[in-house]
Enzyme design. Structure first.
Site, PDB file in Angstrom:
ATOM      1  N   GLU B  49       0.874  -1.172   0.000  1.00 36.60           N
ATOM      2  CA  GLU B  49       0.000   0.000   0.000  1.00 36.60           C
ATOM      3  C   GLU B  49       0.909   1.218   0.000  1.00 36.60           C
ATOM      4  OE1 GLU B  49      -3.643  -1.852   2.680  1.00 36.60           O
ATOM      5  OE2 GLU B  49      -2.419  -0.227   3.466  1.00 36.60           O
ATOM      6  N   ASP B  60      -5.357   8.514  10.732  1.00 34.04           N
ATOM      7  CA  ASP B  60      -4.055   7.972  11.119  1.00 34.04           C
ATOM      8  C   ASP B  60      -3.609   8.435  12.493  1.00 34.04           C
ATOM      9  OD1 ASP B  60      -2.969   6.323   8.911  1.00 34.04           O
ATOM     10  OD2 ASP B  60      -3.438   8.126   7.758  1.00 34.04           O
TER      11      ASP B  60
END
Lengths: 399, 267
Positions: B49, B60
């Site tokens: 990824e 995140d």
């Protein structure tokens, strides 16, 4: 035109919607479903009305600023006195509504973001009233410039968490609140404080603030026997503006004027005027005008007013602007400061720096529009800004 | 042909679980990313990824936020990420999934981004904040460019939403193991098994499980249930700690090897 309503997925025309990590979709659907049920529940409406009238202080006056109007020698300026509400700003309208919703959902932990601290104080207040656990995220730059509100929140029993990421202002506080929500979603309600973010917040927050415009419309009809020529409000996320604009949307001759933060100048990074320097994009759950660079990175913003210092704007404002139903202008830091001082010295009202942007726009227009009637939303009072006023008016701070 | 589907088929025939590694493109610097990807592949990583740096990564945790800051200091934008993909492709055919927040893709032009990404050797795309409700047109653009689509499924997803996620995902489904942001965790979420089984009831697409997996024993536990295990922050931590070290690539390769070991012949 008929008042704008979002589609089933929360779109105002091309704007709005839901752009969040999948984990937040179910809780957003829950908030929306609960809000839709509550709106139809007379018990909920009665409880909210009781709190707004007996705790927050609604209705607020619509006050004719006679001296200011006469000195300017043009339009008659009326002030919608949201600054007189409990906690000192319109933010309490939405907080009381969402707190009642959180209780219906069985959520006993509340999180919020705050820029100027007004939403944080209103959230902490509502949490204290109902004995709910309260955590407020605030950029450390905003904590510095709105120190008084930080203390007020703590005095009310809230935990204030300083956010050190990015520009350390409202945008970063929202990201951190979303990170908390995504982690503690089972127990926690995110009490978002502006008409921003993913659906249903923009429409729900608007509806909780719609009382501002409903009252103002009725009050001006009673006082002047006619509708105003212009309704003027500052626009950060845009909650006070959409709250006062929305009941006037069908009144075609009434001009709706939103005032963004012009900051120090037109270069990217020096202001928060999304409609003059922005480009549509996705930030924090919604598609709207956005200050960003050519790579789609969110730009830093600047305003003397922490509550207007944000890179995006509520999606309904974006639609109203495209439809040309509302017009958006900006006001510099310097003009806002000067307007605050002038309002203080002509009417004895010290406005919040956010609201001073709307006042400045009214002062700018009034001399050339005699016979016109303006309604200006004084969305908050200026006590919290005393530190900034001291910095900018050192001549008043002599022994 | 699809590198992603071929890879899952190949691993399945060998009874292996895939190891997917997340890296932020341009972290610690743009000229190192391809080398790190090659090191990951030598260590046994099956798929990458490739994260597009974004200024406001609200899904995140601190580790990946800092990685994005490091990449943004080098002005790594979408064209630069695609340059990096092309560089990776000079020596590797490892499947690459572009992992991005929506705004940088929108700003570049979504369709243009899809076709240029495919041309640069990207195989699929996952946009963290693109929900299935908003996906229709964007999924069409990705598919017509020849890219696979990957969507997130979460512990909070209702059955109806899991069905939509499955319908719009072609490469695989990324199951978020717990509520929260990305980042290493001491203990694996207890609910992973329940979620995997709920998803397997509605889909036959490959399932990758990520968020909070950083150790071989965690990878092993997840590998017994899922088709792929995603590890991000643990690799990003090594990059953060050893950015300047001459043996950074060897350390990354070594971590990959330790994580992949229990996934071989795990099913």
């Amino acid at each position: 035109m008929t008042p704008t309503q979002p589609d089933i997925l929360g779109h105002f025309g091309p704007y709005g919607g839901r752009f969040v990590p999948e984990t937040l979709m179910a809780p957003l659907e829950q908030v929306e479903a609960e809000w839709r049920k509550a709106r139809l529940d007379p018990g909920f409406q009665a409880e909210l009305r009781h709190l707004l009238e007996n705790y927050a202080g609604r209705p607020t006056p619509l006050y004719y600023a006679k001296r200011l109007s006469e000195i300017l020698g043009g339009a008659r300026i009326y002030l919608k006195r949201e600054d007189l509400l409990h906690t000192g700003a319109h933010k309490i309208n939405n907080c009381l509504g969402q707190i009642l919703l959180a209780r219906r959902m069985g959520k006993n932990r509340i999180i919020a973001e705050t820029g100027a601290g007004q939403h944080g104080v209103a959230t902490a207040t509502a949490c204290a009233l109902f004995g709910l656990d309260c955590t407020v995220y605030m950029g450390i730059e905003d904590m510095r410039r709105q120190r008084l509100n930080v203390f007020r929140m703590r005095l009310l029993g809230a935990k204030v968490v300083g956010v050190t990421a990015g520009s350390q202002t409202l945008k970063d506080a929202i990201s951190e609140a979303i990170r908390d929500w995504v982690t503690n979603v089972e127990t926690t309600h995110y009490l978002l404080g502006s008409a921003l973010g993913p659906h249903p917040y923009p429409v729900m927050v608007r509806e909780f603030h719609r009382c501002i415009g409903e009252e103002a419309r009725q009050q001006i009809l009673e006082i002047e026997g006619r509708l105003p020529d212009a309704v003027i409000a500052c626009v950060g996320g845009g909650s006070n503006a959409i709250g006062i604009f929305h009941p006037f949307l069908s009144d075609a001759p009434v001009r709706l004027i939103g005032v963004e933060a012009g900051g120090r100048g037109p270069e990217l990074g020096e202001h928060a005027a999304r409609f003059s320097g922005g480009f549509p994009g996705v930030l924090q759950g919604t598609y709207s005008y956005l200050l960003q660079d050519d790579d789609g990175q969110i730009a830093l913003t600047h305003s003397v007013s922490a509550g207007l210092d944000y890179a995006s704007v509520g999606p309904e404002h974006a639609l109203l602007r495209d439809m040309k139903r509302a017009e958006y202008t900006s006001c510099s830091d310097a003009d806002a400061l000067a307007a605050a001082r002038r309002l203080a010295q002509t009417e004895g009202i010290i406005p919040a720096l956010e609201s001073a942007h709307a006042v400045a726009e009214a002062m700018r227009r009034a001399p050339s529009e005699p016979g016109q009637v303006y309604v200006v939303n004084v969305s908050g009072r200026g006590d919290k800004d005393t530190g900034i006023y001291v910095e900018n008016f050192p001549e008043l701070d002599q022994p | 042909m699809s590198r992603i589907r071929d890879k899952f088929a190949e691993l399945k025939s060998r009874g292996e679980t895939a190891l997917i590694a997340y890296l932020t493109a341009g972290d610690p610097s743009p000229d190192l990313t391809a080398r790190l990807v090659w090191a990951l592949e030598r260590g046994g990583v099956d798929m990458i990824e490739l994260g597009v740096p974004f200024s406001d990564p609200l899904a995140d945790g601190p580790r990946i936020q800092l990685a994005m800051d490091r990449a943004l200091k080098h002005h790594v934008n979408l064209p630069r990420v695609l340059d990096i993909a092309r560089e990776i492709r000079t020596r590797s055919s490892i499947p690459l999934v572009l992992f991005s927040y929506l705004n940088p893709l929108l700003r570049y032009g979504f369709e243009r981004c899809a076709s240029e990404a495919a041309a640069a050797g990207i195989d699929g795309c996952l946009a963290t904040d693109l929900t299935v409700e908003e996906a229709e047109d964007r999924v069409k653009a990705l598919h017509s460019a020849g890219l696979e689509t990957v969507f997130l499924a979460a512990p909070t997803s209702t059955l109806r939403r899991l069905e939509l996620v499955s319908r719009y995902s072609t490469g695989f489904i990324y199951l978020v193991s717990r509520t929260g942001v990305t980042g290493e965790q001491e203990a694996l979420s207890q609910s992973v098994a329940r979620m995997v089984s709920a998803l397997k009831d509605v889909t036959d697409k490959p399932l990758a499980v990520g968020f909070g997996i950083s150790r071989p024993e965690q990878a092993a536990a997840v590998g017994r249930m899922a088709d792929a295990v995603v590890v991000g922050s643990a690799f990003v931590r090594v990059i953060e700690e050893y950015a300047q070290a001459p043996d950074l690539e060897a350390r990354i390769e070594d971590l990959a090897r330790r994580l992949k070991e229990p996934l071989r012949a795990s099913q």
